[in-house]
Structure formats: C-alpha cells, structure tokens
Design a protein around this motif. Structure first.
Motif, PDB file in Angstrom:
ATOM      1  N   GLY A   6      -2.128  16.594  -7.123  1.00  0.00           N
ATOM      2  CA  GLY A   6      -2.187  15.742  -8.313  1.00  0.00           C
ATOM      3  C   GLY A   6      -1.039  14.767  -8.498  1.00  0.00           C
ATOM      4  N   PHE A   7      -0.346  14.429  -7.424  1.00  0.00           N
ATOM      5  CA  PHE A   7       0.729  13.428  -7.549  1.00  0.00           C
ATOM      6  C   PHE A   7       0.119  12.043  -7.760  1.00  0.00           C
ATOM      7  CE2 PHE A   7       3.135  16.752  -5.351  1.00  0.00           C
ATOM      8  CZ  PHE A   7       4.270  16.787  -6.155  1.00  0.00           C
ATOM      9  N   ILE A   8       0.781  11.262  -8.606  1.00  0.00           N
ATOM     10  CA  ILE A   8       0.270   9.922  -8.906  1.00  0.00           C
ATOM     11  C   ILE A   8       1.229   8.880  -8.334  1.00  0.00           C
ATOM     12  CG2 ILE A   8      -0.310   8.295 -10.763  1.00  0.00           C
ATOM     13  CD1 ILE A   8      -0.907  10.883 -12.463  1.00  0.00           C
ATOM     14  N   PHE A   9       0.655   7.931  -7.612  1.00  0.00           N
ATOM     15  CA  PHE A   9       1.462   6.865  -7.023  1.00  0.00           C
ATOM     16  C   PHE A   9       0.865   5.519  -7.428  1.00  0.00           C
ATOM     17  CE2 PHE A   9       1.637  10.505  -4.134  1.00  0.00           C
ATOM     18  CZ  PHE A   9       3.012  10.660  -3.948  1.00  0.00           C
ATOM     19  N   SER A  10       1.690   4.470  -7.362  1.00  0.00           N
ATOM     20  CA  SER A  10       1.129   3.124  -7.482  1.00  0.00           C
ATOM     21  C   SER A  10       1.139   2.535  -6.073  1.00  0.00           C
ATOM     22  CB  SER A  10       1.958   2.283  -8.441  1.00  0.00           C
ATOM     23  OG  SER A  10       3.288   2.254  -8.019  1.00  0.00           O
ATOM     24  N   TYR A  11       0.122   1.789  -5.728  1.00  0.00           N
ATOM     25  CA  TYR A  11      -0.069   1.443  -4.321  1.00  0.00           C
ATOM     26  C   TYR A  11       0.148  -0.038  -4.031  1.00  0.00           C
ATOM     27  CZ  TYR A  11      -2.201   6.057  -4.223  1.00  0.00           C
ATOM     28  OH  TYR A  11      -2.411   7.390  -4.328  1.00  0.00           O
ATOM     29  N   ASN A  12       1.080  -0.316  -3.129  1.00  0.00           N
ATOM     30  CA  ASN A  12       1.220  -1.652  -2.554  1.00  0.00           C
ATOM     31  C   ASN A  12       0.712  -1.519  -1.119  1.00  0.00           C
ATOM     32  OD1 ASN A  12       2.065  -4.009  -1.363  1.00  0.00           O
ATOM     33  ND2 ASN A  12       4.088  -4.039  -2.333  1.00  0.00           N
ATOM     34  N   VAL A  13      -0.612  -1.671  -0.968  1.00  0.00           N
ATOM     35  CA  VAL A  13      -1.251  -1.349   0.315  1.00  0.00           C
ATOM     36  C   VAL A  13      -0.731  -2.219   1.470  1.00  0.00           C
ATOM     37  CG1 VAL A  13      -3.468  -1.203   1.544  1.00  0.00           C
ATOM     38  CG2 VAL A  13      -3.277  -0.388  -0.812  1.00  0.00           C
ATOM     39  N   PRO A  14      -0.606  -3.549   1.296  1.00  0.00           N
ATOM     40  CA  PRO A  14      -0.086  -4.343   2.429  1.00  0.00           C
ATOM     41  C   PRO A  14       1.294  -3.871   2.892  1.00  0.00           C
ATOM     42  CG  PRO A  14      -0.988  -5.792   0.747  1.00  0.00           C
ATOM     43  CD  PRO A  14      -0.964  -4.418   0.158  1.00  0.00           C
ATOM     44  N   LEU A  15       2.148  -3.552   1.920  1.00  0.00           N
ATOM     45  CA  LEU A  15       3.492  -3.073   2.292  1.00  0.00           C
ATOM     46  C   LEU A  15       3.413  -1.710   2.984  1.00  0.00           C
ATOM     47  CD1 LEU A  15       6.570  -3.493   2.205  1.00  0.00           C
ATOM     48  CD2 LEU A  15       6.584  -2.290   0.017  1.00  0.00           C
ATOM     49  N   LEU A  16       2.524  -0.856   2.475  1.00  0.00           N
ATOM     50  CA  LEU A  16       2.361   0.472   3.073  1.00  0.00           C
ATOM     51  C   LEU A  16       1.904   0.346   4.532  1.00  0.00           C
ATOM     52  CD1 LEU A  16       2.495   3.517   2.402  1.00  0.00           C
ATOM     53  CD2 LEU A  16       0.075   3.406   1.828  1.00  0.00           C
ATOM     54  N   PRO A  32      16.487   4.719  11.688  1.00  0.00           N
ATOM     55  CA  PRO A  32      15.200   4.079  11.360  1.00  0.00           C
ATOM     56  C   PRO A  32      14.516   4.767  10.176  1.00  0.00           C
ATOM     57  CG  PRO A  32      15.017   5.363  13.382  1.00  0.00           C
ATOM     58  CD  PRO A  32      16.454   5.353  13.010  1.00  0.00           C
ATOM     59  N   GLN A  33      14.794   6.069  10.030  1.00  0.00           N
ATOM     60  CA  GLN A  33      14.168   6.813   8.932  1.00  0.00           C
ATOM     61  C   GLN A  33      14.525   6.226   7.579  1.00  0.00           C
ATOM     62  OE1 GLN A  33      15.432   8.219  11.554  1.00  0.00           O
ATOM     63  NE2 GLN A  33      14.509  10.192  12.032  1.00  0.00           N
ATOM     64  N   TYR A  34      15.750   5.768   7.452  1.00  0.00           N
ATOM     65  CA  TYR A  34      16.170   5.211   6.151  1.00  0.00           C
ATOM     66  C   TYR A  34      15.236   4.068   5.754  1.00  0.00           C
ATOM     67  CZ  TYR A  34      18.503   2.313   2.779  1.00  0.00           C
ATOM     68  OH  TYR A  34      18.750   1.543   1.678  1.00  0.00           O
ATOM     69  N   TYR A  35      15.027   3.133   6.684  1.00  0.00           N
ATOM     70  CA  TYR A  35      14.191   1.964   6.376  1.00  0.00           C
ATOM     71  C   TYR A  35      12.740   2.379   6.169  1.00  0.00           C
ATOM     72  CZ  TYR A  35      18.358  -0.376   7.975  1.00  0.00           C
ATOM     73  OH  TYR A  35      19.645  -0.784   8.095  1.00  0.00           O
ATOM     74  N   PHE A  36      12.285   3.305   7.023  1.00  0.00           N
ATOM     75  CA  PHE A  36      10.886   3.730   6.955  1.00  0.00           C
ATOM     76  C   PHE A  36      10.591   4.435   5.634  1.00  0.00           C
ATOM     77  CE2 PHE A  36       7.634   7.054   7.865  1.00  0.00           C
ATOM     78  CZ  PHE A  36       6.558   6.201   8.082  1.00  0.00           C
ATOM     79  N   PHE A  37      11.378   5.439   5.320  1.00  0.00           N
ATOM     80  CA  PHE A  37      11.094   6.216   4.100  1.00  0.00           C
ATOM     81  C   PHE A  37      11.374   5.407   2.831  1.00  0.00           C
ATOM     82  CE2 PHE A  37      11.669   9.814   7.122  1.00  0.00           C
ATOM     83  CZ  PHE A  37      10.387  10.316   7.005  1.00  0.00           C
ATOM     84  N   THR A  38      12.395   4.561   2.893  1.00  0.00           N
ATOM     85  CA  THR A  38      12.654   3.708   1.732  1.00  0.00           C
ATOM     86  C   THR A  38      11.467   2.770   1.514  1.00  0.00           C
ATOM     87  OG1 THR A  38      15.015   3.802   2.186  1.00  0.00           O
ATOM     88  CG2 THR A  38      14.283   2.046   0.715  1.00  0.00           C
ATOM     89  N   GLY A  39      10.970   2.173   2.604  1.00  0.00           N
ATOM     90  CA  GLY A  39       9.825   1.263   2.513  1.00  0.00           C
ATOM     91  C   GLY A  39       8.581   1.959   1.976  1.00  0.00           C
ATOM     92  N   ILE A  40       8.345   3.179   2.457  1.00  0.00           N
ATOM     93  CA  ILE A  40       7.183   3.953   2.005  1.00  0.00           C
ATOM     94  C   ILE A  40       7.298   4.216   0.497  1.00  0.00           C
ATOM     95  CG2 ILE A  40       6.095   6.255   2.127  1.00  0.00           C
ATOM     96  CD1 ILE A  40       5.325   4.621   4.545  1.00  0.00           C
ATOM     97  N   LEU A  97       4.916   2.937  -2.580  1.00  0.00           N
ATOM     98  CA  LEU A  97       4.158   3.899  -3.375  1.00  0.00           C
ATOM     99  C   LEU A  97       4.740   4.135  -4.770  1.00  0.00           C
ATOM    100  CD1 LEU A  97       3.423   6.565  -0.597  1.00  0.00           C
ATOM    101  CD2 LEU A  97       1.804   4.959  -1.612  1.00  0.00           C
ATOM    102  N   GLY A  98       5.969   3.664  -4.974  1.00  0.00           N
ATOM    103  CA  GLY A  98       6.606   3.899  -6.275  1.00  0.00           C
ATOM    104  C   GLY A  98       6.320   2.770  -7.251  1.00  0.00           C
ATOM    105  N   SER A  99       6.746   2.961  -8.492  1.00  0.00           N
ATOM    106  CA  SER A  99       6.522   1.905  -9.482  1.00  0.00           C
ATOM    107  C   SER A  99       7.871   1.362  -9.957  1.00  0.00           C
ATOM    108  CB  SER A  99       5.733   2.467 -10.661  1.00  0.00           C
ATOM    109  OG  SER A  99       6.407   3.573 -11.201  1.00  0.00           O
ATOM    110  N   ASN A 100       7.836   0.187 -10.531  1.00  0.00           N
ATOM    111  CA  ASN A 100       8.987  -0.535 -11.094  1.00  0.00           C
ATOM    112  C   ASN A 100      10.247  -0.437 -10.231  1.00  0.00           C
ATOM    113  OD1 ASN A 100      10.461   1.869 -11.746  1.00  0.00           O
ATOM    114  ND2 ASN A 100       9.435   2.043 -13.708  1.00  0.00           N
TER     115      ASN A 100
END
Lengths: 249, 264
Positions: free
Chosen positions: B133-143, B207-215, B219-222
């Motif tokens: 039940g986690f809620i995310f906001s989606y920026n699909v192109p960025l994802l 690389p993980q820093y950029y990858f996980f930050t980007g993800i 998926l996050g808001s504001n």
C-alpha cells in the motif's frame, strides 16, 4: 609488395617467422611470494605450412606446443616475430584470422554446456562462428554422422563419455569449415578405433585442401597423420623432416 | 587412526586454507570492512534525522524510501556478476577463437539477466504498491530514463568487473564495493543526507547514488528538479561505460600477453 595488396590465396595458410614467447611466473615458497621470473617457452620458431598439408608438431609435455597453437589461434600474442594465418597477422588482424581457423584446444573442457544436447551445443557455436542457420543445421547433421554421434545428438552433453566429448570437440573445430585447422592433442582420451576413424577424417579434409597443424606427443599419431613432422624441444623447433627421420633421430 | 597422523592431516588442510586465503589478501581486508560497513548502515538508519531527510529531500516516507531502494537494487547491482559468469575459464578461450567479439558475446549472454533484473524490480515495486500500500507520485519518463541509465551503468560495471576478473581472477573487491560498501554510501538504504560529510562526498563517486536518487526523484513528490540528477547520471553512465570498456581491454591485453586465460 605489401602484404595488404596480395590476396590471402597467395600466402601459405600458416606462416610463422622468428616467433619467441616468454611467460612470467610467480613462485610461492612457504608463506611468501618470490619475485617473478621469466621463462622462455618458444625460441625463434619459424614454420610455413602449405595448403592441404598436415604438419605435426611433436613434443613432450611443456615443450611449447600448446603455446604455439594458442598464438596461431589468436589467444596469446608473441613477444617477437610474426605469425600469419592466410596472410593475416594473428596480432593485428585477429578477427580475420578467427574467420579462417578451426581450433581444438587441449584444456580438458571445451565450453560445451553440460545440460544441452550435442546438437544444441554445436548450434550455439554456429552462432558464434556466424554461420547462416540453414547451412549450420546441415553441417551439424553431417558432422554428427561423420563423428559417429548421430544417434546421440539429442542427448545431453553431460551424458557423454570422454571419447565422445573429444569427438564432439573436434566436430566443433570443423564446424566453421575453416581453411586452417589447429588441433592440440586431438585424440587425447579416444580409443584406438575412434582415433583411426578421426585420422581418416582429417586426411580426407587435407585432401579437400584444408591445412592442418596438429600438436601431439603421440608418435604413432604423427606417423599416421602427417606428411611432415617437426619436433619441438624446450621451445626450439627442429628443421622439417619426415616421421622416419624423426624416428631415426 | 593414529592421533599424530590425524593431527598432521588437520594441520596440512588448515595450512593450505590459510595459504590460499592469504594469497587473496584483499579479501581479508574486505571481509572486515564489510562487516563494519553493515554495522554503520544500521547505526545511521537508526538516526532520528532519517525520517525528516527522506520526507524533505524526496517527498516520501522512510518505508517508501527503503522499499524503492530494495526493489530497484537488482538493476544496478547485477552488473558485476552478469559478465563474470559468462566469461568463465571454460567459455573464455572457446569464444576468443571465434569471430565473435567477447564484448558482444557477454552482452548477448547477459541480455536475459538484464531483463530479469528489470522484471524483478517491476515485480517488487508492484508488490510494494499493491500489497504493502505504498503511495508514490510518478514521473514515468524520468523513471524510464533512470532504469535505462541504471542498466547502462550496470553494463559499465560489468566490463570493469570482467577486466578485473581477467587480471586478478576474482572480483571480490568490486563486489564488496558494490554490495557492501555502497549499501552504506550509495543512497540505497541510508539517505546520504544523514551521513557524515566525508562519506557524502564518497557517495557521489558511486553509480548507486545517482541511480537511487533519480528513482526517488521520479517516484517522490515535491522534490528537487529532475534535470540535474538526470544530466549528472547520464554523464556518469557514459564515463563509467567508457571506463569499463577501457579496463576490459586492458584485462584482455593482459591475458593475451601472459596466457592466463584459465584459472581453475
């Protein structure tokens, strides 16, 4: 005339000029590593093999046979000298060389996937050799029959005996229909009947114009296979001679 | 059995084990540092500042932060092993005598692994949304861009790992760097914002820093603007891929010079 301007047909299929190779070896004594030292495996080796010829390099274990085969198959690079296959330099033009060689390595396993059938394994290698699918299927069927494996072609590789594995490995080396065949101990672990059968197949390939360089420590193999035998001893290659001269010496 | 003979056997077996392990000295160091790294990861995770860091920086709860880290980790962490498995000693020589370029071979062989890692990420992420039940906001192109760049980085890492494996016959050091050390500084589990300053600097190298930050940005808001992390990761991936290919070529040249294609 430059090598590049000549057709590959104008060259001996195998041409080795003053090739030397040393390996650095590390020594471990007790708990500590000692400084590396160099061991010369091939010393100023020169050789030329003509089209349709079977030449055997005879030598003891550690004499440098495998190193020579590995240089010609582009796996390792010589320290000095040049080696060419069909006019292409094994160091500078390795991809062109690989299109023209079939290789049987003497390394125990042969890169076959144990859980796949012999047919599927050869089909996989036909992809690596860039053989069109229809032609590959035809060749695989012929090779399995030639090497007496047709009725076991759909069996998993892991169920094969040592001799069957070796026969399949030789079949794989012939799969790309190479101009030059480099065989390192081809009949290692194979029974005498199959050995004779394989020798006949190799002689037939030579009659059809294939050039075969065979590394062996088996005198009778050299005798039954080759038109020319050379002895490699501590990295030094003897001058060309017939097997009778080798036996006499 | 004679006790003396038994003890001698024990001593010789133990001695061999110690000698083999000491011949891979880096492994010993790595084992100690990874244990410490795990300890620090959980210590930092227990820090009260973590919750505010994930909320303020990524616009997501700590739970959502952790779930995205675990779900998408398969994409970036598979890089090293996917190439090493296909360039094993029995395959390596056999492929190297064919006209097929080894780079093409490992890429084709690893294609399924890459698909599986993406599929795993999709499956785990879907489970976190549908079941947890986690809620995310989606920026699909960025994802999608982040997944693509993550795969590109994994391929770059794969070539680095393969280059190391060809020379050193193992890539424990890189595996450790990727799996253990970067779980602390790679923004996968622990938000970099709660790390001490010097560790935050180290995280920018992974690389993980950029990858996980980007993800998280996708998926996050504001949250912070996406362009900066996208451009940074694109540049990083290109550099990593080029570096990986360079290391791989050096490794290949090494084995061709020394004839050390086989190690088992």
């Amino acid at each position: 005339m430059s090598y590049k301007t000549l057709s590959p047909d104008n060259f001996p299929p195998i041409q080795i000029e003053h090739v030397s190779k040393s390996f650095v070896r590390r020594r471990q004594v007790g708990w500590s590593r000692h400084p590396a030292e160099s061991r010369e495996v091939l010393k100023d080796v020169s050789l030329s093999v003509n089209r349709g010829e079977i030449v055997t390099i005879l030598g003891r274990n550690g004499s440098g046979k495998t190193t020579l085969a590995r240089i010609l198959s582009t796996l390792i690079i010589p320290d000095t000298g040049r080696a060419r296959v069909c006019g292409y330099d094994v160091t500078q033009e390795s991809k062109e060389v690989r299109k023209r060689i079939g290789v049987l390595l003497n390394s125990g396993d042969t890169g076959f996937q144990p859980r796949l059938s012999a047919y599927a394994n050869l089909e996989y290698y036909s992809g690596l050799y860039e053989i069109p699918m229809r032609l590959a299927r035809e060749r695989i069927r012929t090779l399995l029959a030639d090497f007496d494996l047709a009725d076991r072609g759909s069996d998993q590789y892991q169920s094969y005996s040592t001799g069957m594995r070796r026969r399949l490995a030789i079949a794989k080396s012939i799969l790309p229909d190479p101009t030059v065949l480099l065989l390192d101990e081809p009949t290692l672990g194979i029974d005498p009947w199959s050995t004779e059968h394989i020798h006949n197949l190799l002689l037939e390939l030579a009659r059809r114009g294939k050039t075969i360089l065979c590394m062996t420590n088996n005198l009778s193999e050299a005798k039954s296979l080759s038109s020319r035998t050379l002895v490699l001893e501590k990295g030094l290659l003897s001058s060309s001679s017939s097997i009778h001269e080798v036996l006499a010496s | 059995m004679n006790l003396r003979v038994g003890l001698q056997r024990f001593r010789l077996i133990l001695r061999r084990e110690i000698m083999v392990r000491l011949s891979y000295r880096m492994t010993l160091v790595i084992a100690i540092v990874s244990a410490a790294s795990g300890l620090f990861s959980y210590a930092f995770l227990g820090n009260g500042a973590v919750v505010s860091a994930t909320t303020q920086t990524y616009g997501m709860s700590l739970g959502a932060f952790l779930v995205t880290g675990v779900a998408f980790s398969s994409i970036i962490t598979n890089g090293l092993s996917m190439f090493g498995d296909y360039a094993n000693p029995s395959q390596l020589e056999e492929v190297l005598v064919t006209p097929t370029d080894l780079r093409i071979f490992v890429l084709c062989s690893s294609f399924l692994t890459i698909l599986v890692s993406i599929g795993t990420a999709i499956l785990l992420f879907s489970m976190s949304v549908l079941l947890l039940g986690f809620i995310f906001s989606y920026n699909v192109p960025l994802l999608l861009a982040m997944v693509f760049l993550g795969v590109t980085s994994a391929i770059g890492l794969g070539f680095v790992g393969l280059g190391f494996q060809l020379v050193y016959k193992q890539n424990y050091f890189l595996s450790w760097l990727l799996f253990s050390f970067t779980s602390l500084v790679g923004n996968m589990i622990v938000p970099v914002q709660v790390l001490p300053g010097f560790l935050q600097t180290v995280s920018y190298v992974t690389p993980q820093y950029y990858f996980f930050t980007g993800i998280r940005v996708a998926l996050g808001s504001n949250v912070a603007p996406a362009n900066f992390i996208l451009e940074s990761f694109a540049l990083y991936s290109a550099v990593l891929l080029s570096f990986g290919l360079l290391i791989f070529q050096r490794g290949l040249a090494f084995i061709k010079r020394n004839g050390t294609h086989r190690w088992i």
